[in-house]
Design a protein around this motif. Sequence first.
Motif, PDB file in Angstrom:
ATOM      1  N   TYR A 113       1.708   3.041  -5.171  1.00  0.00           N
ATOM      2  CA  TYR A 113       1.419   1.728  -5.733  1.00  0.00           C
ATOM      3  C   TYR A 113       1.373   0.622  -4.689  1.00  0.00           C
ATOM      4  N   ARG A 135      -0.416  -1.387  -1.989  1.00  0.00           N
ATOM      5  CA  ARG A 135      -1.810  -1.632  -1.604  1.00  0.00           C
ATOM      6  C   ARG A 135      -1.965  -1.799  -0.103  1.00  0.00           C
ATOM      7  N   ASP A 174       1.010  -2.958  -6.327  1.00  0.00           N
ATOM      8  CA  ASP A 174       0.153  -3.073  -7.502  1.00  0.00           C
ATOM      9  C   ASP A 174       1.012  -2.769  -8.727  1.00  0.00           C
ATOM     10  N   ALA A 184      -0.274   0.039 -11.103  1.00  0.00           N
ATOM     11  CA  ALA A 184      -0.044   1.382 -10.556  1.00  0.00           C
ATOM     12  C   ALA A 184       1.443   1.724 -10.565  1.00  0.00           C
ATOM     13  N   LEU A 189      -4.819   2.339  -9.858  1.00  0.00           N
ATOM     14  CA  LEU A 189      -4.825   1.177  -8.982  1.00  0.00           C
ATOM     15  C   LEU A 189      -5.771   0.120  -9.552  1.00  0.00           C
TER      16      LEU A 189
END
Length: 168
Positions: free
Chosen positions: A63, A65, A79, A82, A88
């Motif tokens: 998760y 980014r 994220d 996520a 995502l």
Amino acid sequence: MTEVNDQTDPFGADGEEAQSAAARYKQYVTFMVGDRAYGVDIVQVREIKQWSPTTGLPNQPHYTRGVLNLRGTIVPVHDLRARFGGALTEATETHVVVIVWIGDQTVGVLVDAVSDIVTVSVDDIRPVPDSSPEADVSSISGLVNTEDHMVALLDLVNLFGTQRDFAA
């Protein structure tokens, strides 16, 4: 989004009354991920910025980014969609990153949109129901109803930990 003026008391009280009111009320920055509303204690929010591409790093949680440079501070961006098991986010310029403090670390949380700042009585914060033994609700510290929707209040330490936790 509602602006908060640090110079005025949002409860209209002074002295001991203000301290007592502050103990009974909390403010949360609320934001949306899809059709779900989440909130973070306003004390943890450093700033809100428009999405900009991040630099990916190897061996990060699914998760994460990547990282961004926020005026000289390298900030990991997670994220939220996520993190809660979704795909995502297809981030665009309409998405925002809520910059928060988790302990002594600055972290970015990618969300769809910031909604508002809400003030709630601590008596109105409800516990998360125990729905099943497999459910992990440790990242939600409580639930609160607003005029528009129910808001899940996030426990950022349980949700993301700290960089030291990732290194361990």
